[in-house]
Design a protein around this motif. Structure first.
Motif, PDB file in Angstrom:
ATOM      1  N   THR A 163      -6.401   4.394  -4.993  1.00 58.91           N
ATOM      2  CA  THR A 163      -5.423   4.063  -4.210  1.00 58.91           C
ATOM      3  C   THR A 163      -6.177   3.896  -2.709  1.00 58.91           C
ATOM      4  O   THR A 163      -5.994   2.609  -2.021  1.00 58.91           O
ATOM      5  CB  THR A 163      -4.333   4.824  -3.848  1.00 58.91           C
ATOM      6  OG1 THR A 163      -3.600   5.167  -4.868  1.00 58.91           O
ATOM      7  CG2 THR A 163      -3.336   4.523  -2.754  1.00 58.91           C
ATOM      8  N   LYS A 164      -7.161   4.475  -2.358  1.00 59.90           N
ATOM      9  CA  LYS A 164      -7.996   4.669  -1.026  1.00 59.90           C
ATOM     10  C   LYS A 164      -8.724   3.081  -1.024  1.00 59.90           C
ATOM     11  O   LYS A 164      -8.859   2.536  -0.119  1.00 59.90           O
ATOM     12  CB  LYS A 164      -8.910   5.672  -0.594  1.00 59.90           C
ATOM     13  CG  LYS A 164      -7.767   7.045  -0.479  1.00 59.90           C
ATOM     14  CD  LYS A 164      -8.877   8.206  -0.352  1.00 59.90           C
ATOM     15  CE  LYS A 164      -8.123   9.424   0.084  1.00 59.90           C
ATOM     16  NZ  LYS A 164      -8.821  10.486   0.196  1.00 59.90           N
ATOM     17  N   GLU A 218      -5.847   9.172  -6.656  1.00 58.48           N
ATOM     18  CA  GLU A 218      -6.166   8.732  -5.125  1.00 58.48           C
ATOM     19  C   GLU A 218      -7.168   8.097  -4.473  1.00 58.48           C
ATOM     20  O   GLU A 218      -6.979   7.340  -3.621  1.00 58.48           O
ATOM     21  CB  GLU A 218      -5.854  10.217  -4.528  1.00 58.48           C
ATOM     22  CG  GLU A 218      -4.592  10.919  -4.661  1.00 58.48           C
ATOM     23  CD  GLU A 218      -4.791  12.383  -3.966  1.00 58.48           C
ATOM     24  OE1 GLU A 218      -5.549  12.715  -3.591  1.00 58.48           O
ATOM     25  OE2 GLU A 218      -3.499  13.087  -3.827  1.00 58.48           O
ATOM     26  N   LYS A 219      -8.337   8.240  -5.238  1.00 55.07           N
ATOM     27  CA  LYS A 219      -9.416   7.629  -4.975  1.00 55.07           C
ATOM     28  C   LYS A 219      -9.145   5.905  -5.216  1.00 55.07           C
ATOM     29  O   LYS A 219      -9.638   5.214  -4.255  1.00 55.07           O
ATOM     30  CB  LYS A 219     -10.704   7.779  -6.117  1.00 55.07           C
ATOM     31  CG  LYS A 219     -11.248   9.220  -5.587  1.00 55.07           C
ATOM     32  CD  LYS A 219     -12.374   9.549  -6.431  1.00 55.07           C
ATOM     33  CE  LYS A 219     -12.584  11.072  -6.188  1.00 55.07           C
ATOM     34  NZ  LYS A 219     -13.792  11.590  -7.377  1.00 55.07           N
ATOM     35  N   LYS A 221       0.612   4.531  -2.935  1.00 52.87           N
ATOM     36  CA  LYS A 221       0.331   5.623  -2.519  1.00 52.87           C
ATOM     37  C   LYS A 221       1.492   6.334  -3.241  1.00 52.87           C
ATOM     38  O   LYS A 221       1.274   7.466  -3.763  1.00 52.87           O
ATOM     39  CB  LYS A 221       0.484   5.837  -1.130  1.00 52.87           C
ATOM     40  CG  LYS A 221      -0.767   5.173  -0.417  1.00 52.87           C
ATOM     41  CD  LYS A 221      -0.739   5.689   0.887  1.00 52.87           C
ATOM     42  CE  LYS A 221      -1.823   4.913   1.721  1.00 52.87           C
ATOM     43  NZ  LYS A 221      -1.664   5.391   3.249  1.00 52.87           N
ATOM     44  N   THR A 246       0.651  -1.144   0.022  1.00 48.31           N
ATOM     45  CA  THR A 246       0.018   0.006  -0.059  1.00 48.31           C
ATOM     46  C   THR A 246       0.756   1.296  -0.169  1.00 48.31           C
ATOM     47  O   THR A 246       0.390   2.419  -0.657  1.00 48.31           O
ATOM     48  CB  THR A 246      -0.973  -0.132   1.204  1.00 48.31           C
ATOM     49  OG1 THR A 246      -0.232  -0.124   2.328  1.00 48.31           O
ATOM     50  CG2 THR A 246      -1.968  -1.168   1.157  1.00 48.31           C
ATOM     51  N   THR A 267      -6.297   0.180  -0.879  1.00 49.25           N
ATOM     52  CA  THR A 267      -5.591  -0.017   0.133  1.00 49.25           C
ATOM     53  C   THR A 267      -7.044  -0.643   1.229  1.00 49.25           C
ATOM     54  O   THR A 267      -6.617  -1.646   2.092  1.00 49.25           O
ATOM     55  CB  THR A 267      -5.293   1.305   0.877  1.00 49.25           C
ATOM     56  OG1 THR A 267      -4.242   1.773  -0.212  1.00 49.25           O
ATOM     57  CG2 THR A 267      -4.736   1.174   2.160  1.00 49.25           C
TER      58      THR A 267
END
Length: 427
Positions: free
Chosen positions: A330-331, A327-328, A314, A310, A334
């Motif tokens: 990745t979240k 970024e969405k 990022k 993770t 994760t």
């Protein structure tokens, strides 16, 4: 046949199908990303479904859908349409069936009944691999011959000459392995690679027969028709070689067949020379006798691996300008990875508390060995991709010289040395 045996057979078939065929989009993506990294560029990273790019994997699935829905065009000058149609099917089926004899784990005992962990349990072993690996070239020959193209015909002639040259050396290398192991069954060959030399070096085939390993790996590269042995489709001379006249899913079957052959070759190399499903310094009995410690080690290592994964995601998925989709992604990923890790850890902890029983220990051992096999399999597949984007294509005379003047004499010499050693040791 018991329910457990049916479940195990289905599981083996599913694993074989996924590794031989289902991973093709992933391997295409992996090859693009690795080549991009080696050439200092980004590679595919734009195609997406909503916020999900998955590092470029979506691009491979988009290409696959394009081939499926693209018009399947047959040129008017094709004389042998039946051969033209069936050629990619032969390549695909032979490449897929070579995977059927690969053992993913040791013999699994459930309620006292032994279950062989292969997609198609058979007694042919390495002979099964050799048979179907050699047959796949017939699809290439038929495809080039029936296409009515000089480029296709030249590509098929090159493929036939190449397979004759390198199948001989591969067969001779396997003879050395059979003299060493005393069996053609792949499960027996893997189990013979347990133990260590001097308590440190694993008794893998690459240490028992280093010369045979080198010869076999080179010949396996040639069997898959991948660079630097891709003369049958050399685009600098033959446009695309034997599949110049193909389009849509028939062309796609040739590509899937190539990656299936790469998967099967990676699996057989791991099985013969790198211990297969065996963990270094831990054979099947050792895993079963120390199952609680193995589970505890997995519980400790799993969150560490997820943390670094993770963290890497990022770092490599930062927002570009006002676009926050990465970024969405990745979240969300994760959260998914940590949820899976916590669920697996909870299940493993419950196993430690409650206990597994005899069948549970045997199943857990098989799962661990399948995971070990997959790690080695992906590492060998990476070597295939690495070599393709590192070594230049051989000229035709260089290819023939390597096969007939180097590999075959070395393989014959290795057989003589191995036979002498076996006779002396036996006496």
């Amino acid at each position: 046949m018991s329910t457990s045996s049916i479940i195990i057979i289905i599981a083996n078939i599913v694993i074989a199908v996924i590794l031989a065929v289902g991973l093709t989009p992933v391997f295409v993506w992996w090859e693009r990303r690795i080549s991009a990294f080696m050439q200092d560029r980004s590679g595919p990273n734009r195609c997406h479904i909503g916020p999900f790019r998955l590092g470029g994997v979506i691009q491979s699935f988009a290409d696959m859908l394009k081939l499926i829905f693209k018009e399947d065009f047959t040129p008017s000058h094709i004389k042998y349409k039946f051969f033209f149609t069936i050629a990619p099917v032969i390549v695909f089926m032979c490449s897929f069936l070579t995977f059927a004899a690969i053992p993913f784990a040791d013999v699994l005992v459930i309620d006292g009944k032994e279950n062989i962990m292969q997609a198609i349990p058979n007694k042919l072993g390495i002979m099964w691999f050799l048979a179907f690996a050699g047959l796949s070239v017939y699809g290439i020959i038929l495809g080039g011959y029936s296409s009515g193209s000089k480029y296709g015909l030249l590509g098929s002639i090159r493929a036939s000459a190449q397979v004759i040259s390198y199948e001989a050396a591969m067969g001779l290398a396997i003879i050395s392995m059979l003299l060493s192991y005393g069996s053609i069954h792949l499960t027996d060959i893997v189990n013979a690679q347990t133990g260590t030399y001097f308590g440190i070096v694993p008794m893998w085939g690459i240490f028992i027969q280093p010369l045979a390993a080198i010869i076999f790996i080179i010949c396996a590269f040639a069997e898959t028709n991948r660079a630097p042995f891709d003369l049958a489709e050399g685009e600098s001379e033959l446009v695309a070689g034997y599949h110049t006249e193909y389009s849509a899913m028939r062309f796609g079957l040739f590509q899937v067949g190539e990656y299936s052959a790469m998967s099967a070759s990676s699996a057989i190399i791991v099985t013969l020379f790198f211990g297969g499903y065996q963990i270094p310094w831990l054979d099947t009995q050792a895993i079963q006798g120390n199952m609680n410690y193995v589970i505890l080690a997995i519980i400790i290592l799993l969150p560490i691996k997820i943390f670094f994964l993770t963290k890497w995601m990022k770092k490599n998925n930062k927002a570009v300008g006002s676009n926050k989709s990465r970024e969405k992604e990745t979240k969300v990923l994760t959260f998914i990875f940590w949820a899976l890790a916590i669920s697996i850890m909870a299940i493993l902890i419950s196993f430690l508390v409650v206990g597994l029983g005899t069948n549970g220990v045997n199943i857990a051992t098989a799962v661990i060995q399948i995971g070990t096999f997959l790690v080695k399999f992906f590492m060998m597949s990476f070597v295939y991709i690495w070599v393709r984007w590192t070594v230049l294509r051989f000229r035709y005379d260089q290819l023939q010289m390597l096969g007939w003047k180097v590999l075959i004499p070395l393989a014959l010499l290795n057989i003589v040395i191995t036979a002498i050693f076996v006779v002396v040791r036996g006496s």
